[in-house]
Design an enzyme around this catalytic site. Structure first.
Site, mmCIF file in Angstrom:
data_model
loop_
_atom_site.group_PDB
_atom_site.id
_atom_site.type_symbol
_atom_site.label_atom_id
_atom_site.label_comp_id
_atom_site.label_asym_id
_atom_site.label_seq_id
_atom_site.Cartn_x
_atom_site.Cartn_y
_atom_site.Cartn_z
ATOM 1 N N ASP A 67 -30.472 21.787 6.016
ATOM 2 C CA ASP A 67 -31.229 21.815 4.765
ATOM 3 C C ASP A 67 -31.488 23.240 4.296
ATOM 4 O O ASP A 67 -31.265 24.205 5.036
ATOM 5 C CB ASP A 67 -32.557 21.055 4.934
ATOM 6 C CG ASP A 67 -33.278 21.402 6.234
ATOM 7 O OD1 ASP A 67 -33.013 22.472 6.806
ATOM 8 O OD2 ASP A 67 -34.113 20.595 6.681
ATOM 9 N N ASN A 137 -44.339 14.304 10.685
ATOM 10 C CA ASN A 137 -44.358 13.016 9.978
ATOM 11 C C ASN A 137 -43.087 12.210 10.225
ATOM 12 O O ASN A 137 -42.815 11.238 9.524
ATOM 13 C CB ASN A 137 -44.573 13.228 8.473
ATOM 14 C CG ASN A 137 -43.421 13.966 7.809
ATOM 15 O OD1 ASN A 137 -42.459 14.362 8.479
ATOM 16 N ND2 ASN A 137 -43.499 14.161 6.501
ATOM 17 N N HIS A 139 -39.957 13.352 9.954
ATOM 18 C CA HIS A 139 -38.764 13.695 9.181
ATOM 19 C C HIS A 139 -37.701 14.354 10.044
ATOM 20 O O HIS A 139 -37.986 14.990 11.049
ATOM 21 C CB HIS A 139 -39.089 14.516 7.925
ATOM 22 C CG HIS A 139 -39.447 15.943 8.124
ATOM 23 N ND1 HIS A 139 -40.248 16.628 7.229
ATOM 24 C CD2 HIS A 139 -39.116 16.856 9.076
ATOM 25 C CE1 HIS A 139 -40.373 17.881 7.653
ATOM 26 N NE2 HIS A 139 -39.709 18.038 8.756
ATOM 27 N N GLU A 144 -37.950 12.936 4.162
ATOM 28 C CA GLU A 144 -39.355 12.581 4.317
ATOM 29 C C GLU A 144 -39.504 11.060 4.445
ATOM 30 O O GLU A 144 -38.575 10.315 4.121
ATOM 31 C CB GLU A 144 -40.131 13.071 3.081
ATOM 32 C CG GLU A 144 -40.059 14.577 2.869
ATOM 33 C CD GLU A 144 -40.863 15.391 3.897
ATOM 34 O OE1 GLU A 144 -41.112 14.900 5.014
ATOM 35 O OE2 GLU A 144 -41.230 16.530 3.564
HETATM 36 C C1 GLP Z 1 -38.749 21.592 9.087
HETATM 37 C C2 GLP Z 1 -37.229 21.384 8.998
HETATM 38 C C3 GLP Z 1 -36.751 20.437 10.057
HETATM 39 C C4 GLP Z 1 -37.453 20.772 11.350
HETATM 40 C C5 GLP Z 1 -38.906 20.386 11.238
HETATM 41 C C6 GLP Z 1 -39.757 20.801 12.423
HETATM 42 O O1 GLP Z 1 -39.426 21.365 7.916
HETATM 43 N N1 GLP Z 1 -36.722 20.954 7.732
HETATM 44 O O2 GLP Z 1 -35.334 20.526 10.185
HETATM 45 O O3 GLP Z 1 -36.904 20.052 12.411
HETATM 46 O O4 GLP Z 1 -39.458 20.797 10.017
HETATM 47 O O5 GLP Z 1 -40.000 22.153 12.452
HETATM 48 P P1 GLP Z 1 -40.571 22.921 13.715
HETATM 49 O O6 GLP Z 1 -39.439 22.986 14.694
HETATM 50 O O7 GLP Z 1 -40.968 24.269 13.213
HETATM 51 O O8 GLP Z 1 -41.698 22.112 14.224
#
Ligand code: GLP
Length: 281
Positions: A67, A137, A139, A144
């Site tokens: 993304d 959440n 995702h 989402e």
């Molecule tokens: C982000 C990314 C995800 C990621 C998630 C968790 O928003 N878009 O690809 O896996 O949130 O992030 P973190 O590893 O910092 O907890």
């Protein structure tokens, strides 16, 4: 679905780096799906160390990131290309032309990015190994809650929870974007193998719902339950709300004893290991 619970985040990073290394060594032209976020950073650091130590080359590897934010000012430190360069690309021998993110060029119509990204993934032969984190959440990528389980790369409006969670990384004067372009859930689950990493107690609920809860678009990571080759690597805090923890440890012990008897490592699940060619599946 194989759920591996390790003592701490360090062990998660080391095991995950080993799985990526195995893929890159067995298939020097592999296509990797990569994730941003704080979770995979330690794994990237280990891959960089292994590259520097010699023997791990990314020269023939192609990558597709999950993304990218939409509407960031040029050169913004929040950009995921910058993140990937800082943590991985600038420190290994990958050809920058083979690193892809769903970026929208200034002035371009963002609605064209998704279909072009899907074409690029297809032309590269599809993703051999997709690395994933998980949002609090549920995702994956920026899919989402409520995202179609059949979705493909497209624009996604971020949930308030995601905006709040990711705001912790903002520098002074920066604002958190509310839009992103993300691989869809069907794009992610089309990968031949999936490696999901989660560390920390703040992920425990999301992990339990994803792997022991119902399959539902309201918890997008639960879509992975349908995939035949998923490996989930957790530290103990992230696993703490799973009801079947003892069983997962028991399974891992069995895998280790099979490996001890027949050679190789506990990671040599014939359906997951890169020595098995399932490009024709
Ligand atoms: C982000 C990314 C995800 C990621 C998630 C968790 O928003 N878009 O690809 O896996 O949130 O992030 P973190 O590893 O910092 O907890």
């Amino acid at each position: 679905m194989e759920i591996l619970i390790l003592p701490d985040a360090d062990a998660v990073a080391a095991r995950a780096a080993g799985i990526v290394q195995d893929m890159v060594s067995h298939r020097p032209d592999a296509v990797l799906g990569l994730a941003t976020g704080s979770t995979p950073v330690a794994m990237y650091r280990r891959l960089v160390e292994r590259h520097r130590a010699g023997g791990l080359s990314f020269a023939g590897i192609t990558t597709f990131n999950l993304d990218e934010y939409l509407g960031l000012p040029e050169g913004s430190p929040l950009g995921y290309r910058r993140f990937m360069r800082e943590h991985l690309f600038d420190h290994i021998d990958i050809d920058p032309a083979n690193t892809h993110l769903p970026e929208c060029a200034p002035g371009a119509d963002p609605r064209t990015v998704g279909p072009a990204y899907e074409d690029a993934i297809r032309s590269a032969g599809g993703i051999d190994l997709q690395v994933l984190g998980i949002g609090a959440n549920g995702h994956i990528g920026f899919n989402e809650p409520g995202s179609s389980l059949g979705s493909r790369t497209r624009i996604k409006t971020l949930a308030q929870r995601t905006v709040d969670d990711n705001s912790r990384l903002l520098g002074e004067g920066e604002t958190q974007p509310g839009l992103a372009i993300t691989m869809g859930i069907a794009t992610i689950t089309a990968a031949r193998r999936i490696l999901l990493l989660a560390t920390g107690e703040h992920k425990a609920r999301a992990v339990a719902l994803a792997f022991e809860g119902p399959l539902t678009a309201m918890h997008p990571a639960s879509a992975l339950q349908m995939h035949p080759r998923v490996r989930v690597i957790l530290d103990e805090p992230a696993a703490s709300e799973l009801a079947q923890q003892r069983y997962y440890h028991w399974v891992e012990e069995q895998n280790e004893s099979i490996a001890a008897r027949h050679g190789g490592s506990a990671d040599e699940d014939p359906w997951f290991h890169p020595s098995v060619d399932e490009r024709d599946d």
